[in-house]
Design an enzyme around this catalytic site. Structure first.
Site, PDB file in Angstrom:
ATOM      1  N   SER A   1       4.740  -3.505   4.869  1.00  0.00           N
ATOM      2  CA  SER A   1       5.270  -3.791   6.204  1.00  0.00           C
ATOM      3  C   SER A   1       5.673  -5.262   6.321  1.00  0.00           C
ATOM      4  O   SER A   1       6.156  -5.689   7.361  1.00  0.00           O
ATOM      5  CB  SER A   1       4.229  -3.446   7.264  1.00  0.00           C
ATOM      6  OG  SER A   1       3.043  -4.177   7.022  1.00  0.00           O
TER       7      SER A   1
ATOM      8  N   ALA B   1       0.807  -1.224   0.000  1.00  0.00           N
ATOM      9  CA  ALA B   1       0.000   0.000   0.000  1.00  0.00           C
ATOM     10  C   ALA B   1       0.840   1.275   0.000  1.00  0.00           C
ATOM     11  O   ALA B   1       0.433   2.296  -0.560  1.00  0.00           O
ATOM     12  CB  ALA B   1      -0.930   0.003   1.213  1.00  0.00           C
TER      13      ALA B   1
ATOM     14  N   THR C   1       0.168   5.433  -1.494  1.00  0.00           N
ATOM     15  CA  THR C   1      -0.383   6.493  -0.636  1.00  0.00           C
ATOM     16  C   THR C   1      -0.120   7.872  -1.237  1.00  0.00           C
ATOM     17  O   THR C   1      -0.940   8.777  -1.095  1.00  0.00           O
ATOM     18  CB  THR C   1       0.216   6.430   0.792  1.00  0.00           C
ATOM     19  OG1 THR C   1       1.620   6.312   0.697  1.00  0.00           O
ATOM     20  CG2 THR C   1      -0.347   5.267   1.574  1.00  0.00           C
TER      21      THR C   1
ATOM     22  N   HIS D   1      -3.823  -9.752  -4.750  1.00  0.00           N
ATOM     23  CA  HIS D   1      -5.092  -9.534  -4.045  1.00  0.00           C
ATOM     24  C   HIS D   1      -6.198  -9.061  -4.977  1.00  0.00           C
ATOM     25  O   HIS D   1      -7.212  -8.523  -4.532  1.00  0.00           O
ATOM     26  CB  HIS D   1      -4.887  -8.545  -2.890  1.00  0.00           C
ATOM     27  CG  HIS D   1      -3.972  -9.078  -1.819  1.00  0.00           C
ATOM     28  ND1 HIS D   1      -3.276  -8.289  -0.948  1.00  0.00           N
ATOM     29  CD2 HIS D   1      -3.615 -10.360  -1.514  1.00  0.00           C
ATOM     30  CE1 HIS D   1      -2.542  -9.048  -0.129  1.00  0.00           C
ATOM     31  NE2 HIS D   1      -2.728 -10.301  -0.474  1.00  0.00           N
TER      32      HIS D   1
ATOM     33  N   ASN E   1      10.499   1.590   2.876  1.00  0.00           N
ATOM     34  CA  ASN E   1       9.226   1.716   3.583  1.00  0.00           C
ATOM     35  C   ASN E   1       9.286   2.915   4.525  1.00  0.00           C
ATOM     36  O   ASN E   1      10.356   3.293   4.995  1.00  0.00           O
ATOM     37  CB  ASN E   1       8.918   0.430   4.378  1.00  0.00           C
ATOM     38  CG  ASN E   1       7.443   0.316   4.723  1.00  0.00           C
ATOM     39  OD1 ASN E   1       6.593   0.527   3.868  1.00  0.00           O
ATOM     40  ND2 ASN E   1       7.141   0.004   5.965  1.00  0.00           N
TER      41      ASN E   1
ATOM     42  N   CYS F   1     -24.906 -17.011 -16.577  1.00  0.00           N
ATOM     43  CA  CYS F   1     -25.467 -18.124 -15.813  1.00  0.00           C
ATOM     44  C   CYS F   1     -26.361 -17.679 -14.660  1.00  0.00           C
ATOM     45  O   CYS F   1     -26.923 -18.521 -13.952  1.00  0.00           O
ATOM     46  CB  CYS F   1     -24.354 -19.030 -15.291  1.00  0.00           C
ATOM     47  SG  CYS F   1     -23.485 -18.357 -13.860  1.00  0.00           S
TER      48      CYS F   1
ATOM     49  N   CYS G   1     -17.930 -13.729 -12.207  1.00  0.00           N
ATOM     50  CA  CYS G   1     -18.992 -14.563 -11.656  1.00  0.00           C
ATOM     51  C   CYS G   1     -18.371 -15.619 -10.745  1.00  0.00           C
ATOM     52  O   CYS G   1     -17.412 -16.283 -11.133  1.00  0.00           O
ATOM     53  CB  CYS G   1     -19.756 -15.224 -12.795  1.00  0.00           C
ATOM     54  SG  CYS G   1     -20.955 -16.455 -12.226  1.00  0.00           S
TER      55      CYS G   1
ATOM     56  N   CYS H   1     -24.697 -12.559 -12.993  1.00  0.00           N
ATOM     57  CA  CYS H   1     -23.947 -12.938 -14.190  1.00  0.00           C
ATOM     58  C   CYS H   1     -24.899 -13.022 -15.377  1.00  0.00           C
ATOM     59  O   CYS H   1     -25.951 -13.652 -15.297  1.00  0.00           O
ATOM     60  CB  CYS H   1     -23.261 -14.278 -13.945  1.00  0.00           C
ATOM     61  SG  CYS H   1     -22.445 -14.957 -15.410  1.00  0.00           S
TER      62      CYS H   1
HETATM   63 ZN   LIG Z   1     -21.775 -16.978 -14.373  1.00  0.00          ZN
END
Ligand SMILES: [Zn+2]
Length: 251
Positions: free
Chosen positions: A196, A24, A28, A121, A220, A157, A129, A154
């Site tokens: 960190s 992060a 910043t 992440h 850092n 589906c 979906c 979705c």
């Molecule tokens: Zn789907």
């Protein structure tokens, strides 16, 4: 341990396959709040709403999640000098890849090719979906949400749509993890920027490069959990230090 840009440039001088690892702290200076500090996202949002089981079982939780997402979380943010310095390192042929804990997409926006960024992440602008895996376009989903559909489904589906941002209880995405493993095997040094090194398994990535005997440089604002493993650590803002370091390395 040394604490200067010169010392960092020294230990990286002959390294041509540097792995970049970012948290992060690199964003910043682009105005993106981190999650935990005062004013951070967790002071506005309820972390419980970002637990996978609650999201999947409760349409109200999903509605709140979309409400927090539209307007787009990071739509106005732009890369800063640190993101551009990473691009300069790549252009100089000194970088093997960039593994990031961030979901803001600013490395790509700065000009780093998509296949050189592993987003551990997820990405705030990515939607998929949970049932069939089909990606959905954020603008299309936002249009439906703005039109009053607070649990958009979705189009293929009918399954639940979810941001690709990794929630609590959720496994990290396989593709980026595999990519990171490949780069760990190829790297001859690592620079950890704005992390960190306290969130696992992400933090294993720079530590594994260091564990193979390659130099680790940590940049850092504050101390990290693994300062003792760094060959050089520099305290300060990434947007100031990284451009200086990259200039010293490529000139
Ligand atoms: Zn789907």
């Amino acid at each position: 341990m040394e604490f200067t840009v010169e010392a960092a440039a020294d230990v990286l001088a002959d390294r041509t396959r540097i792995l970049i690892f970012t948290g992060a702290g690199i964003s910043t200076e682009s105005g993106i709040p981190d999650f935990r500090s005062p004013g951070g996202l967790w002071t506005r949002l309820n972390p419980d709403d970002f637990t996978l089981s609650r999201y999947l079982s409760d349409p109200e939780v999903r509605a709140r999640s979309w409400a927090a997402r539209f307007p787009r979380l990071y739509g106005d943010s732009t890369p800063n000098a640190a993101h551009y310095a990473v691009v300069d390192l790549w252009k100089a042929g000194r970088m093997v890849g960039c593994v990031t804990q961030n979901i803001d997409g600013l490395h790509q926006e700065a000009g780093l090719p998509l296949d050189l960024v592993a987003e551990l992440h997820g990405n705030a602008d990515g939607i998929a979906c949970v049932d069939c895996g089909a990606p959905a376009d954020i603008h299309e989903v936002e249009a439906r949400y703005s039109g009053g559909d607070h649990d958009p489904r979705c189009l293929h589906c009918g399954g639940i749509l979810k941001t690709t941002v990794v929630f609590f209880e959720e496994m990290l995405p396989g593709g980026p993890i595999e990519q990171a493993q490949t780069w760990i095997g190829e790297a001859d040094a690592v620079i950890s920027i704005g992390s960190s090194l306290s969130v696992f398994p992400a933090a294993y990535i720079p530590l594994e490069v260091a564990g193979r005997g390659h130099p680790m440089v940590i940049i850092n604002k504050g101390p990290t959990e693994y300062d003792n493993r760094a060959r050089v650590r520099i305290r300060g803002m990434a947007g100031t230090i990284l451009p200086e370091l990259v200039t010293a390395l490529v000139s």
